[in-house]
Design a protein around this motif. Structure first.
Motif, PDB file in Angstrom:
ATOM      1  N   SER A 243       5.190  -9.255  -6.292  1.00 42.71           N
ATOM      2  CA  SER A 243       5.859  -9.324  -7.594  1.00 42.71           C
ATOM      3  C   SER A 243       5.565 -10.633  -8.302  1.00 42.71           C
ATOM      4  CB  SER A 243       7.377  -9.168  -7.406  1.00 42.71           C
ATOM      5  OG  SER A 243       7.707  -7.895  -6.897  1.00 42.71           O
ATOM      6  N   HIS A 244       5.583 -11.732  -7.555  1.00 38.38           N
ATOM      7  CA  HIS A 244       5.258 -13.049  -8.123  1.00 38.38           C
ATOM      8  C   HIS A 244       3.857 -13.017  -8.728  1.00 38.38           C
ATOM      9  CE1 HIS A 244       5.433 -17.707  -7.430  1.00 38.38           C
ATOM     10  NE2 HIS A 244       4.737 -17.400  -8.508  1.00 38.38           N
ATOM     11  N   ALA A 245       2.913 -12.474  -7.981  1.00 44.46           N
ATOM     12  CA  ALA A 245       1.532 -12.418  -8.464  1.00 44.46           C
ATOM     13  C   ALA A 245       1.422 -11.559  -9.725  1.00 44.46           C
ATOM     14  CB  ALA A 245       0.624 -11.869  -7.365  1.00 44.46           C
ATOM     15  N   LEU A 246       2.138 -10.437  -9.752  1.00 42.86           N
ATOM     16  CA  LEU A 246       2.098  -9.567 -10.923  1.00 42.86           C
ATOM     17  C   LEU A 246       2.721 -10.251 -12.132  1.00 42.86           C
ATOM     18  CD1 LEU A 246       3.170  -6.199  -9.231  1.00 42.86           C
ATOM     19  CD2 LEU A 246       0.887  -6.744 -10.112  1.00 42.86           C
ATOM     20  N   LEU A 247       3.828 -10.961 -11.931  1.00 39.45           N
ATOM     21  CA  LEU A 247       4.511 -11.632 -13.035  1.00 39.45           C
ATOM     22  C   LEU A 247       3.681 -12.763 -13.628  1.00 39.45           C
ATOM     23  CD1 LEU A 247       8.181 -11.698 -11.719  1.00 39.45           C
ATOM     24  CD2 LEU A 247       7.475 -10.893 -13.978  1.00 39.45           C
ATOM     25  N   THR A 248       2.943 -13.447 -12.797  1.00 37.97           N
ATOM     26  CA  THR A 248       2.151 -14.579 -13.278  1.00 37.97           C
ATOM     27  C   THR A 248       0.752 -14.172 -13.705  1.00 37.97           C
ATOM     28  OG1 THR A 248       1.502 -15.083 -10.989  1.00 37.97           O
ATOM     29  CG2 THR A 248       3.412 -16.250 -11.875  1.00 37.97           C
ATOM     30  N   GLY A 249       0.421 -12.872 -13.528  1.00 36.68           N
ATOM     31  CA  GLY A 249      -0.895 -12.403 -13.928  1.00 36.68           C
ATOM     32  C   GLY A 249      -2.013 -13.010 -13.117  1.00 36.68           C
ATOM     33  N   ALA A 250      -1.720 -13.268 -11.831  1.00 32.46           N
ATOM     34  CA  ALA A 250      -2.728 -13.871 -10.961  1.00 32.46           C
ATOM     35  C   ALA A 250      -4.012 -13.039 -10.966  1.00 32.46           C
ATOM     36  CB  ALA A 250      -2.180 -13.999  -9.541  1.00 32.46           C
ATOM     37  N   SER A 251      -5.116 -13.712 -11.036  1.00 34.77           N
ATOM     38  CA  SER A 251      -6.398 -13.010 -11.101  1.00 34.77           C
ATOM     39  C   SER A 251      -6.779 -12.435  -9.740  1.00 34.77           C
ATOM     40  CB  SER A 251      -7.499 -13.969 -11.579  1.00 34.77           C
ATOM     41  OG  SER A 251      -7.635 -15.052 -10.668  1.00 34.77           O
ATOM     42  N   CYS A 252      -7.556 -11.380  -9.782  1.00 38.23           N
ATOM     43  CA  CYS A 252      -8.130 -10.762  -8.579  1.00 38.23           C
ATOM     44  C   CYS A 252      -7.059 -10.194  -7.647  1.00 38.23           C
ATOM     45  CB  CYS A 252      -9.001 -11.762  -7.809  1.00 38.23           C
ATOM     46  SG  CYS A 252     -10.377 -12.408  -8.780  1.00 38.23           S
ATOM     47  N   ILE A 253      -5.874  -9.876  -8.163  1.00 35.72           N
ATOM     48  CA  ILE A 253      -4.853  -9.237  -7.339  1.00 35.72           C
ATOM     49  C   ILE A 253      -5.072  -7.732  -7.388  1.00 35.72           C
ATOM     50  CG2 ILE A 253      -2.382  -8.781  -7.084  1.00 35.72           C
ATOM     51  CD1 ILE A 253      -3.264 -11.556  -6.205  1.00 35.72           C
ATOM     52  N   PRO A 254      -5.181  -7.059  -6.242  1.00 37.96           N
ATOM     53  CA  PRO A 254      -5.386  -5.607  -6.238  1.00 37.96           C
ATOM     54  C   PRO A 254      -4.192  -4.881  -6.855  1.00 37.96           C
ATOM     55  CG  PRO A 254      -5.812  -6.573  -4.072  1.00 37.96           C
ATOM     56  CD  PRO A 254      -5.157  -7.627  -4.889  1.00 37.96           C
ATOM     57  N   THR A 255      -4.410  -3.657  -7.255  1.00 39.84           N
ATOM     58  CA  THR A 255      -3.322  -2.857  -7.821  1.00 39.84           C
ATOM     59  C   THR A 255      -2.528  -2.131  -6.745  1.00 39.84           C
ATOM     60  OG1 THR A 255      -4.915  -1.073  -8.204  1.00 39.84           O
ATOM     61  CG2 THR A 255      -4.422  -2.542 -10.055  1.00 39.84           C
ATOM     62  N   GLU A 256      -3.108  -1.937  -5.566  1.00 40.38           N
ATOM     63  CA  GLU A 256      -2.398  -1.321  -4.433  1.00 40.38           C
ATOM     64  C   GLU A 256      -2.589  -2.200  -3.206  1.00 40.38           C
ATOM     65  OE1 GLU A 256      -5.004   0.627  -5.843  1.00 40.38           O
ATOM     66  OE2 GLU A 256      -3.684   1.442  -7.400  1.00 40.38           O
ATOM     67  N   ILE A 257      -1.488  -2.443  -2.476  1.00 40.14           N
ATOM     68  CA  ILE A 257      -1.573  -3.306  -1.299  1.00 40.14           C
ATOM     69  C   ILE A 257      -0.705  -2.739  -0.173  1.00 40.14           C
ATOM     70  CG2 ILE A 257      -1.212  -5.623  -0.358  1.00 40.14           C
ATOM     71  CD1 ILE A 257      -1.642  -6.808  -3.054  1.00 40.14           C
ATOM     72  N   ASN A 258      -1.273  -2.716   1.045  1.00 45.77           N
ATOM     73  CA  ASN A 258      -0.537  -2.337   2.262  1.00 45.77           C
ATOM     74  C   ASN A 258       0.201  -3.544   2.840  1.00 45.77           C
ATOM     75  OD1 ASN A 258      -1.704   0.227   2.180  1.00 45.77           O
ATOM     76  ND2 ASN A 258      -3.310  -0.290   3.643  1.00 45.77           N
ATOM     77  N   PHE A 259       1.400  -3.291   3.363  1.00 44.97           N
ATOM     78  CA  PHE A 259       2.135  -4.309   4.110  1.00 44.97           C
ATOM     79  C   PHE A 259       2.583  -3.691   5.435  1.00 44.97           C
ATOM     80  CE2 PHE A 259       2.777  -5.407  -0.377  1.00 44.97           C
ATOM     81  CZ  PHE A 259       2.328  -6.720  -0.382  1.00 44.97           C
TER      82      PHE A 259
END
Length: 360
Positions: A243-259
C-alpha cells in the motif's frame, strides 16, 4: 521499503472493506497503532465470538455496517470519507461455503469488487487501491510447483474462480479507466493465514478449537494436503508495504504480488494440527475423516520472490512460531485476558521484530 513507516501512515485516510472479518480486524488495529484515520465498511460478523466484537479498533472516521455489493452504499462512503487508499478485503472467503452457495459467493466477491472500482471511477478517486484476493487464483494442476505472479489464473471451486474473476475485472478497469496513472491499483495474493481471533467455520485452527473444547480430536478431511501457512501479521505486513508503494507511486512496482511463507513452511494439514495441539491441547490431535465430496487441491505452493525483490518483504515468523503465537493468543483468551490487549501486544512484538530483528 521493508520496514513500516509510522510517520507515513499518521493521519492517512484509509477505507477498509471487510473490517469486521478476521484479517480486516487485525489490519484495522495495526493501522490504528500507526496513527491512520480509518473508516470501515462491512457486513456484521458471521461468527460468535468474533474478533470485531471482542476487540474493536478505534475507527476515527467511523464505520458503516452494510453490504458493499448494494448499489450506492460505497458511493456515499467515498464521497464523505475521501480516502487516500482503499484496502478491499470484504469477501465470501470460505471454499466450502462457496460450494454450498455459489451464486452468493460470485455476487459478493465479483460485484463487491466492481462496486469498489466503480466508486473509484465515478465518485471519488483515491490515490491507491489494494485488492486482496488469494493464493487460490492460480490454475492448479496439483504438481506441487510454486506459483509465481505470471502463472495462469484459474480456480476449480467457486471461491477460487470468483477471485480469479475479480483479478480479470481489476485488470480491465486498470486498462480501460485508470490507465493514465492517476490511481494505482494493486492486487495482493496471500497464503493460508492463522492467528488469534478467527472462529470461522471450515477453517483448520477454528475447527480444532471447537473439537478440543469438547475434549475431542479434530477430524481432518485431507490430512496430507500441503498449504502455505503464515501468521496473519505476515500477510498484513505485505499489504501495508505494498500500500505504501502504491500511495507513493513507487516505480517498477508490480501490479500483482504474492505474500507467502518460506518454502520450509509449506506444511501438511496434519503437521499444523500436531504442532498446534502440542502447544494448546496436549494429548489431543487429529483423526482422519471421510474425504470431502468437494474437489480440493492436494498441493498449493506459493513463490514470494517478487515481493522480496521489489518491496524487500520477507516473512519473519516461521511456521512453528506462527503456531505458537496463535496458540498463546487463544489460550490467554480462554483465561479472560482482554482481546484488544492481545492483538496490540502481538502487533507490537511483530513490529519489534521488523525493526530490531527480534523481540526488543
Amino acid at each position: 521499503m521493508e520496514h513500516l513507516d509510522s510517520k507515513f501512515w499518521r493521519g492517512r485516510r484509509v477505507l477498509i472493506t471487510g473490517h469486521t472479518g478476521f484479517k480486516g480486524g487485525w489490519l484495522a488495529h495495526w493501522l490504528e497503532t500507526l496513527g491512520a484515520d480509518i473508516h470501515g465498511v462491512a457486513l456484521p460478523p458471521t461468527t460468535s465470538p468474533a474478533l470485531y466484537e471482542v476487540a474493536r479498533p478505534n475507527l476515527a472516521l467511523g464505520e458503516t455496517i452494510a453490504d458493499i455489493s448494494v448499489e450506492g452504499v460505497l458511493d456515499n462512503i467515498f464521497a464523505s470519507v475521501k480516502p487516500d487508499i482503499v484496502i478491499h478485503l470484504a469477501a465470501q472467503a470460505l471454499v466450502h461455503s462457496s460450494y454450498k452457495a455459489p451464486i452468493n459467493t460470485y455476487f459478493s466477491n465479483v460485484v463487491g469488487t466492481l462496486r469498489v472500482l466503480e466508486a473509484c471511477r465515478l465518485t471519488y478517486r483515491p490515490r491507491a487501491v489494494l485488492i486482496i484476493t488469494t493464493d487460490k487464483v492460480y490454475r492448479n494442476a496439483d504438481q506441487g510447483l510454486a506459483f509465481s505472479e505470471s502463472d495462469a489464473l484459474g480456480g476449480n471451486d467457486p471461491y477460487s474462480a470468483s477471485k480469479a474473476c475479480c483479478e480479470i475485472i481489476v485488470e480491465s478497469y486498470r486498462k480501460s479507466f485508470f490507465h493514465v496513472g492517476n490511481i494505482n491499483i494493486g492486487v495482493a495474493r496471500a497464503g493460508n493465514v492463522i492467528g488469534g481471533g478467527d472462529w470461522s467455520e471450515d477453517r483448520l485452527i477454528p475447527d480444532a478449537l471447537r473439537a478440543f473444547a469438547k475434549g475431542e480430536n479434530v477430524i481432518l478431511r485431507n490430512p496430507d494436503a500441503t498449504r502455505p501457512w503464515q501468521h496473519v501479521l505476515e500477510a498484513l505486513n505485505g499489504y501495508l508495504i505494498f500500500s505504501h508503494a502504491l500511495l507513493t507511486g513507487a516505480s517498477c512496482i508490480p501490479t500483482e504480488i504474492n505474500f507467502g511463507p518460506s518454502p520450509e513452511d509449506f506444511l501438511r494439514v496434519k503437521d499444523v494440527i500436531e504442532h498446534f495441539a502440542a502447544n494448546f491441547a496436549p494429548g489431543l490431535g487429529w483423526v482422519a475423516g471421510c474425504k470431502s465430496n468437494y474437489k480440493e487441491a492436494k498441493y498449493l505452493v506459493l513463490s514470494s520472490d517478487l515481493a522480496h525483490q521489489t518491496l524487500g518483504w520477507l516473512p519473519k515468523l516461521n511456521a512453528e512460531k506462527a503456531i505458537i503465537w496463535t496458540s498463546e493468543w487463544y489460550r490467554e483468551f480462554e483465561h479472560g485476558v482482554d482481546c484488544g490487549y492481545l492483538v496490540r501486544r502481538q502487533i507490537n512484538n511483530y513490529t519489534n521484530i521488523l525493526t530490531c530483528g527480534r523481540d526488543c
